[in-house]
Design an enzyme around this catalytic site. Sequence first.
Site, PDB file in Angstrom:
ATOM      1  N   THR A   1       0.832  -1.199   0.000  1.00  0.00           N
ATOM      2  CA  THR A   1       0.000   0.000   0.000  1.00  0.00           C
ATOM      3  C   THR A   1       0.868   1.251   0.000  1.00  0.00           C
ATOM      4  OG1 THR A   1      -1.577  -1.251   1.293  1.00  0.00           O
ATOM      5  CG2 THR A   1      -1.922   1.107   1.236  1.00  0.00           C
TER       6      THR A   1
ATOM      7  N   THR B   1      -3.858   0.658  -2.913  1.00  0.00           N
ATOM      8  CA  THR B   1      -3.352  -0.631  -2.436  1.00  0.00           C
ATOM      9  C   THR B   1      -3.611  -1.751  -3.430  1.00  0.00           C
ATOM     10  OG1 THR B   1      -3.347  -2.144  -0.541  1.00  0.00           O
ATOM     11  CG2 THR B   1      -5.483  -1.306  -1.217  1.00  0.00           C
TER      12      THR B   1
ATOM     13  N   ASP C   1      -9.406  -8.923   2.457  1.00  0.00           N
ATOM     14  CA  ASP C   1      -9.997  -8.034   3.469  1.00  0.00           C
ATOM     15  C   ASP C   1     -11.431  -8.425   3.830  1.00  0.00           C
ATOM     16  OD1 ASP C   1      -7.785  -6.510   3.875  1.00  0.00           O
ATOM     17  OD2 ASP C   1      -8.337  -4.937   2.489  1.00  0.00           O
TER      18      ASP C   1
ATOM     19  N   SER D   1     -12.184  -2.026   3.909  1.00  0.00           N
ATOM     20  CA  SER D   1     -10.827  -1.492   3.904  1.00  0.00           C
ATOM     21  C   SER D   1     -10.584  -0.685   5.172  1.00  0.00           C
ATOM     22  CB  SER D   1     -10.645  -0.584   2.685  1.00  0.00           C
ATOM     23  OG  SER D   1      -9.371   0.023   2.729  1.00  0.00           O
TER      24      SER D   1
ATOM     25  N   GLY E   1      -0.535   0.176   5.970  1.00  0.00           N
ATOM     26  CA  GLY E   1      -0.384  -0.597   7.213  1.00  0.00           C
ATOM     27  C   GLY E   1      -1.549  -1.493   7.567  1.00  0.00           C
ATOM     28  N   GLY E   2      -2.432  -1.783   6.572  1.00  0.00           N
ATOM     29  CA  GLY E   2      -3.539  -2.697   6.862  1.00  0.00           C
ATOM     30  C   GLY E   2      -4.403  -2.165   7.995  1.00  0.00           C
TER      31      GLY E   2
HETATM   32  O1  DON Z   1      -7.606  -1.867   2.304  1.00  0.00           O
HETATM   33  C1  DON Z   1      -6.992  -2.248   3.304  1.00  0.00           C
HETATM   34  O2  DON Z   1      -7.295  -1.942   4.436  1.00  0.00           O
HETATM   35  C2  DON Z   1      -5.761  -3.131   3.152  1.00  0.00           C
HETATM   36  N1  DON Z   1      -5.903  -3.987   2.015  1.00  0.00           N
HETATM   37  C3  DON Z   1      -4.538  -2.272   3.039  1.00  0.00           C
HETATM   38  C4  DON Z   1      -3.296  -3.115   2.981  1.00  0.00           C
HETATM   39  C5  DON Z   1      -2.103  -2.368   3.397  1.00  0.00           C
HETATM   40  O3  DON Z   1      -2.158  -1.261   3.890  1.00  0.00           O
HETATM   41  C6  DON Z   1      -0.834  -3.052   3.227  1.00  0.00           C
HETATM   42  N2  DON Z   1       0.270  -2.171   3.502  1.00  0.00           N
HETATM   43  N3  DON Z   1       0.985  -2.177   4.400  1.00  0.00           N
END
Ligand code: DON
Length: 291
Positions: free
Chosen positions: A95, A113, A137, A162, A184-185
């Site tokens: 991301t 992302t 997700d 998300s 950062g998920g």
């Molecule tokens: O949309 C989301 O929340 C996740 N797929 C984002 C993934 C992400 O931030 C990965 N990076 N570190």
Amino acid sequence: MGVLEHVDLQDMNPLDEEVVHLFTQAMRIAFADRNKYVADSDFITVPVEGMLDKDYLETRAALIGENDLGVVDPGTPPGVFDPSAPGMDEPGAGTSHVSIVDRFGNALSMTTTIESSFGNGVMVAGRGFLLNNQLTDFNFQPTSSAGELIANRVQPGKRPRSSMAPTIVLDLDGQVSLVTGSPGGFRIIGYTAKTIMNVFDFGLDPQEAINVPHYQNTNSSSPTSATVLEAPISGVTLDYDVAALESDLEEGRGHAVGVTTLTSGLSLIQVTPSGLVGGADMRRDGAIGGR
Ligand code: DON
């Protein structure tokens, strides 16, 4: 942030045990509702206004006490009627976030992302782009152990939930005050909220706000339910006595604490009377902050 509006942070510092306790408790409360009620709004009636309702958030903030709450149950924000149940997701690493303010005052906050490095590993032949892995997700189980439908279950044509949080803060006159966001998920939510708190509640400049070590609690019912403290990175994060904070929280407040490396990638621009001030996260590669 709505829960934190109901607690008093005056005369405190971002790494005070009291602040870490209050912030992690507010996160537990926010994640309890997020995990139950947030999913693709084309499929689920998401009670957005109810979840932001000031009176509701005041009742939720009143849950916070001296000790760790443990796993918090979702509340009942005004307007909810859709059957659903809690679930969690996992962080990934694919991301990027950009924060932009131009000389005319236009602002952009954009997070993009493909979920994890190289997305789902499939390149579109002849077109040169990778397909994303965002389906991870979704909650893979459609129902909870109690048999309730999970809002974020897989359904045809539905968007997965998300955690991306590209944010533009406006002042009371509707003018852009701050632009921020991070990869950062599911940890994006805490990274962004804590950084905004550092600017507005503690008066830190953008780079300082980013450099303060992170702390989070995502209210998971799994063993990762612990309050997470960021292991300091020399020359990158502000130095602090993580062992002392860990034992204060464990012994004084009943938190289960895990200390770990965290890889936020925040960027932040604050609009000030003397011009734009930027901050960039050295935990990942990226731009350099400044004035
Ligand atoms: O949309 C989301 O929340 C996740 N797929 C984002 C993934 C992400 O931030 C990965 N990076 N570190």
